[in-house]
Design an enzyme around this catalytic site. Structure first.
Site, PDB file in Angstrom:
ATOM      1  N   THR A 165       3.828 -10.257   2.380  1.00  0.00           N
ATOM      2  CA  THR A 165       3.374 -10.738   1.069  1.00  0.00           C
ATOM      3  C   THR A 165       4.561 -11.151   0.199  1.00  0.00           C
ATOM      4  O   THR A 165       4.379 -11.694  -0.883  1.00  0.00           O
ATOM      5  CB  THR A 165       2.616  -9.615   0.315  1.00  0.00           C
ATOM      6  OG1 THR A 165       3.469  -8.476   0.202  1.00  0.00           O
ATOM      7  CG2 THR A 165       1.335  -9.225   1.042  1.00  0.00           C
ATOM      8  N   SER A 180       5.078  -5.634   5.279  1.00  0.00           N
ATOM      9  CA  SER A 180       4.157  -4.661   4.693  1.00  0.00           C
ATOM     10  C   SER A 180       3.465  -3.917   5.835  1.00  0.00           C
ATOM     11  O   SER A 180       3.526  -4.344   6.987  1.00  0.00           O
ATOM     12  CB  SER A 180       3.084  -5.368   3.863  1.00  0.00           C
ATOM     13  OG  SER A 180       3.637  -6.199   2.887  1.00  0.00           O
ATOM     14  N   GLY A 181       2.777  -2.835   5.466  1.00  0.00           N
ATOM     15  CA  GLY A 181       2.035  -2.083   6.474  1.00  0.00           C
ATOM     16  C   GLY A 181       2.179  -0.579   6.328  1.00  0.00           C
ATOM     17  O   GLY A 181       1.787   0.180   7.217  1.00  0.00           O
ATOM     18  N   GLY A 182       2.709  -0.144   5.157  1.00  0.00           N
ATOM     19  CA  GLY A 182       2.901   1.287   4.902  1.00  0.00           C
ATOM     20  C   GLY A 182       1.608   2.088   4.945  1.00  0.00           C
ATOM     21  O   GLY A 182       1.631   3.303   5.137  1.00  0.00           O
ATOM     22  N   ASP A 291       2.582   8.358  -2.565  1.00  0.00           N
ATOM     23  CA  ASP A 291       2.492   6.908  -2.335  1.00  0.00           C
ATOM     24  C   ASP A 291       3.345   6.146  -3.346  1.00  0.00           C
ATOM     25  O   ASP A 291       2.969   5.082  -3.817  1.00  0.00           O
ATOM     26  CB  ASP A 291       1.032   6.403  -2.385  1.00  0.00           C
ATOM     27  CG  ASP A 291       0.950   4.911  -2.053  1.00  0.00           C
ATOM     28  OD1 ASP A 291       1.725   4.461  -1.194  1.00  0.00           O
ATOM     29  OD2 ASP A 291       0.138   4.209  -2.663  1.00  0.00           O
ATOM     30  N   ARG A 318       8.911   3.635  -9.144  1.00  0.00           N
ATOM     31  CA  ARG A 318       7.480   3.958  -9.181  1.00  0.00           C
ATOM     32  C   ARG A 318       7.327   5.456  -9.479  1.00  0.00           C
ATOM     33  O   ARG A 318       6.327   5.890 -10.020  1.00  0.00           O
ATOM     34  CB  ARG A 318       6.865   3.578  -7.817  1.00  0.00           C
ATOM     35  CG  ARG A 318       5.358   3.692  -7.754  1.00  0.00           C
ATOM     36  CD  ARG A 318       4.764   2.638  -6.834  1.00  0.00           C
ATOM     37  NE  ARG A 318       3.514   3.060  -6.211  1.00  0.00           N
ATOM     38  CZ  ARG A 318       2.839   2.326  -5.312  1.00  0.00           C
ATOM     39  NH1 ARG A 318       3.295   1.140  -4.941  1.00  0.00           N
ATOM     40  NH2 ARG A 318       1.711   2.769  -4.792  1.00  0.00           N
ATOM     41  N   TRP A 467      -0.021  -5.011 -15.698  1.00  0.00           N
ATOM     42  CA  TRP A 467       0.461  -5.450 -14.380  1.00  0.00           C
ATOM     43  C   TRP A 467       1.244  -6.753 -14.534  1.00  0.00           C
ATOM     44  O   TRP A 467       1.167  -7.638 -13.698  1.00  0.00           O
ATOM     45  CB  TRP A 467      -0.702  -5.638 -13.401  1.00  0.00           C
ATOM     46  CG  TRP A 467      -1.174  -4.343 -12.820  1.00  0.00           C
ATOM     47  CD1 TRP A 467      -1.988  -3.430 -13.408  1.00  0.00           C
ATOM     48  CD2 TRP A 467      -0.850  -3.805 -11.525  1.00  0.00           C
ATOM     49  NE1 TRP A 467      -2.193  -2.353 -12.570  1.00  0.00           N
ATOM     50  CE2 TRP A 467      -1.510  -2.567 -11.402  1.00  0.00           C
ATOM     51  CE3 TRP A 467      -0.062  -4.241 -10.453  1.00  0.00           C
ATOM     52  CZ2 TRP A 467      -1.415  -1.758 -10.261  1.00  0.00           C
ATOM     53  CZ3 TRP A 467       0.017  -3.443  -9.313  1.00  0.00           C
ATOM     54  CH2 TRP A 467      -0.640  -2.220  -9.228  1.00  0.00           C
TER      55      TRP A 467
HETATM   56  O1  LIG Z   1       3.043  -0.006   1.929  1.00  0.00           O
HETATM   57  C1  LIG Z   1       2.895  -1.229   1.985  1.00  0.00           C
HETATM   58  O2  LIG Z   1       3.240  -1.912   2.965  1.00  0.00           O
HETATM   59  C2  LIG Z   1       2.329  -1.908   0.784  1.00  0.00           C
HETATM   60  C3  LIG Z   1       2.222  -3.296   0.704  1.00  0.00           C
HETATM   61  C4  LIG Z   1       1.730  -3.896  -0.471  1.00  0.00           C
HETATM   62  C5  LIG Z   1       1.743  -5.403  -0.462  1.00  0.00           C
HETATM   63  O3  LIG Z   1       2.224  -5.981   0.550  1.00  0.00           O
HETATM   64  O4  LIG Z   1       1.331  -6.069  -1.401  1.00  0.00           O
HETATM   65  C6  LIG Z   1       1.334  -3.037  -1.564  1.00  0.00           C
HETATM   66  C7  LIG Z   1       1.515  -1.636  -1.381  1.00  0.00           C
HETATM   67  N1  LIG Z   1       1.984  -1.117  -0.250  1.00  0.00           N
HETATM   68  C8  LIG Z   1       1.232  -0.684  -2.435  1.00  0.00           C
HETATM   69  O5  LIG Z   1       1.443   0.528  -2.261  1.00  0.00           O
HETATM   70  C9  LIG Z   1       0.754  -1.142  -3.681  1.00  0.00           C
HETATM   71  O6  LIG Z   1       0.546  -0.346  -4.621  1.00  0.00           O
HETATM   72  C10 LIG Z   1       0.533  -2.535  -3.851  1.00  0.00           C
HETATM   73  C11 LIG Z   1       0.023  -3.246  -4.950  1.00  0.00           C
HETATM   74  C12 LIG Z   1      -0.007  -4.551  -4.559  1.00  0.00           C
HETATM   75  C13 LIG Z   1      -0.450  -5.712  -5.336  1.00  0.00           C
HETATM   76  O7  LIG Z   1      -0.255  -6.846  -4.846  1.00  0.00           O
HETATM   77  O8  LIG Z   1      -1.019  -5.540  -6.432  1.00  0.00           O
HETATM   78  N2  LIG Z   1       0.459  -4.660  -3.282  1.00  0.00           N
HETATM   79  C14 LIG Z   1       0.806  -3.447  -2.829  1.00  0.00           C
HETATM   80 CA   LIG Z   2       2.231   1.320  -0.015  1.00  0.00          CA
END
Ligand SMILES: O=C(O)c1cc(C(=O)O)c2c(n1)C(=O)C(=O)c1cc(C(=O)O)[nH]c1-2
Ligand SMILES: [Ca+2]
Length: 574
Positions: A165, A180-182, A291, A318, A467
């Site tokens: 992303t 991404s992928g946590g 998280d 965070r 945000w």
């Molecule tokens: O752990 C991850 O890989 C991952 C990826 C993403 C992402 O790619 O947008 C988010 C999150 N975690 C996350 O924890 C999070 O709060 C979050 C908010 C958003 C958003 O676009 O509003 N993406 C992500």
């Molecule tokens: Ca995450």
């Protein structure tokens, strides 16, 4: 491609290639990468629009993207050519003065690919190409003049829970992306791809394999699924040749599923761009339980701390602390200081030498152990970037105050490739918000910090969430959206006083940017509410007993001073 209307004033006929020298010293009229410069300032030196005349700012044109969900990318502008990316892997090239479409590209992705975070945070520019990191974990290079694919390089397997992303970071002829992928039990990495050929140059994992330094902070096979995703572009010190990336949460979420410190999750890592070698790190919090992805890279700022000149790294965590670190010549990172910037009840103390926190077990969740903790799982600040203005000397943070979460884990089933691997039921996540004292007054904040004094100097409040990524300018202005009332605002960057506002079609969670063409300064931002801003709104509504409607739909809004807008409209009418 193109079309009759675009041909008239098509700025692509003499497209100006982007060089490393230009990325290092961007011309004031351009916005060449997602936060404007390598240091991550989100600062435009332009000052035609300023604190004295911003009340004359008017919309001059807008453009529909044709997409729903979270629009987060800034207009990226190179000598009159603009590129925006949108959810669903789309790039649109526009004339940055008139809004005429030059071309549009959309990457086809497999229909079975479920996008957990349907968004894209912006393209990268280099040479005569445009780069986009797509949700199928493939990096795409497009011809900037036509939008045709030059090459596609996949850096991971989407069927195994990897996706992208983030905006690419480009240095030393390499396009760097993270995955991404946590929330899927991936093992994070950063990959550098040759900008010309698309060949992978190096891949550096954010979790060491057994035997590598740091592997002693994991037990058994937990390292294979430990998260530490990288979903926000790094910042870059061109003199050092080192990129600084933030890393995501440990996976799965409950800390007892992966005993140990879990390096390099929830950290900043320093990467030598030439080789991919990890030269240093600082872990903001070990064995993550909340998280709290620390994916925002530190902003590169040099400043004085207690009388000493610091080559600094500044990060609003965070985890609710404002971290100041020092970047050393050898690529290592030292802890300098940490200050709470929102209510935080988890850290009992922070070691003044190392910056290592100690935790209050009463606010540390686990499997079968539900507790409350502040800030909420979306943090004092989630991904929306901070800004730094060298004229005011202030550092700006989009924050969530007065918010906590209630959370605990359930026993996990074994990981299945491409399926969520969290250990907390989704229904719980979507109702986990708890309000702290003060929430009736406000939740969203923009904070301005004087780093020299280590003090907050002003604060602007919003009733509910914020945000909103920030843009600050040489005209002493600070622009942002972020609230659920669809406002886009300009504040006086020196005092926080609201000077101007505009109500958009949808909520704004994109990075604003500024550029100029033929002597007119523009401010632009995509509206388009979605992803976690919308989910957090749902969590609010669930506990606050109200319903908030924020319409969706992506629209790029562009503003200029009235006299310039009038001239442009006259020109368009001819
Ligand atoms: O752990 C991850 O890989 C991952 C990826 C993403 C992402 O790619 O947008 C988010 C999150 N975690 C996350 O924890 C999070 O709060 C979050 C908010 C958003 C958003 O676009 O509003 N993406 C992500
Ligand atoms: Ca995450």
């Amino acid at each position: 491609v193109g079309g009759a209307t675009a041909a008239k004033s098509n700025p692509l006929t003499n497209y100006n290639p982007v060089t490393e020298a230009r990325l290092q010293n961007p011309e004031p009229e351009n916005w060449l990468q997602w936060r404007g410069n390598y240091e991550g300032w989100t600062y435009s030196p332009l000052d035609q629009i300023n604190a004295d005349n911003v009340s004359d700012l008017v919309p001059v044109w807008s453009y529909s993207t044709g997409e729903l969900e979270g629009h987060q990318a800034p207009p990226i502008v190179n000598d009159g050519v603009m590129f925006i990316s949108t959810p669903n892997n789309q790039v649109i090239a526009l004339n940055a003065e008139t809004g005429d479409e030059l071309w549009r590209y959309k990457k086809e992705i497999p229909e079975e690919l479920f996008q957990l975070h349907p968004t894209n945070r912006g393209v990268g520019l280099y040479g005569d190409k445009v780069y986009m990191a797509a949700t199928d974990a493939c990096l795409v290079a497009l011809d900037a003049k036509t939008g045709e694919e030059a090459w596609v390089t996949c850096v991971a397997d989407w069927q195994d829970g990897y996706y992208m992303t983030l905006s690419p970071l480009i240095a030393k002829g390499k396009v760097m992306v993270g995955v991404s992928g946590g929330e899927y039990g991936i093992r994070g990495h950063i990959t550098a791809v040759d900008a010309e050929t698309g060949k992978i140059e190096w891949k550096t994992h954010t979790i060491p394999a057994p035997g590598e330094p740091g592997s002693e902070t994991w037990k058994g096979d937990a390292w294979k699924t430990g998260g530490a995703s990288v979903w926000i572009a790094g910042t870059y010190d061109a003199d050092m040749g080192v990129a600084f990336y933030g890393t995501g949460n440990g996976g799965p979420w409950m800390p007892d599923t992966r005993p140990g410190d879990n390096l390099y999750a929830n950290s900043v890592v320093a990467i030598d761009v030439a080789t991919g070698k990890l030269t240093g790190y600082h872990q903001y919090h070990h064995n993550d339980a909340w998280d709290w992805d620390e994916v925002s890279p530190p902003v590169i700022i040099d400043y004085k701390h207690k009388g000493k000149n610091i080559k600094g790294l500044v990060h609003a965590g965070r985890n609710g602390y404002l971290w100041t670190l020092e970047r050393n010549k050898d690529g290592s990172i030292d802890f300098v200081d940490a200050e709470k910037y929102v209510k935080q009840n988890v850290f009992k103390s922070i070691d003044p030498k190392t910056g290592r926190p100690t935790y209050d077990p009463a606010h540390t969740p686990g499997t079968g152990k539900t507790v409350t903790f502040c800030p909420s799982l979306w943090g004092g600040k989630d991904w929306p970037p901070e800004a730094y203005n060298p004229k005011t000397g202030l550092f700006y943070i989009p924050a969530h105050e007065n918010l906590c979460s209630e959370m605990g884990g359930v026993k996990l089933a074994p990981r299945k490739s491409g399926e969520l691997y969290i250990g907390v039921p989704i229904a719980d996540i979507l109702t986990n918000i708890r309000l702290a004292d003060g929430a009736e007054d406000h939740i969203g904040e923009i904070q301005a910090w004087d780093l020299k004094k280590g003090k907050k100097v002003w604060q602007f409040n919003m009733k509910e969430m914020n945000w909103g990524p920030l843009l600050t300018t040489g005209g002493n202005l600070l622009f942002s959206g972020g609230s659920n009332d669809r406002m886009f605002r300009a504040l006086d960057a020196r005092t926080g006083k609201k000077l101007w506002q505009y109500r958009a079609n949808s909520g704004i969670t994109a990075v604003p940017s500024s550029w100029s063409v033929n002597g007119t300064q523009f401010i632009g931002v995509q509206a388009g509410w979605g992803v976690d801003a919308q989910r957090m709104q749902g969590a609010f509504d669930a506990v606050m007993d109200h319903t908030t409607t924020v319409p969706q739909g992506g629209v790029l809004h562009v503003f200029a001073l009235k006299k310039n807008a009038d001239k442009l409209m006259e020109k368009a009418a001819k």
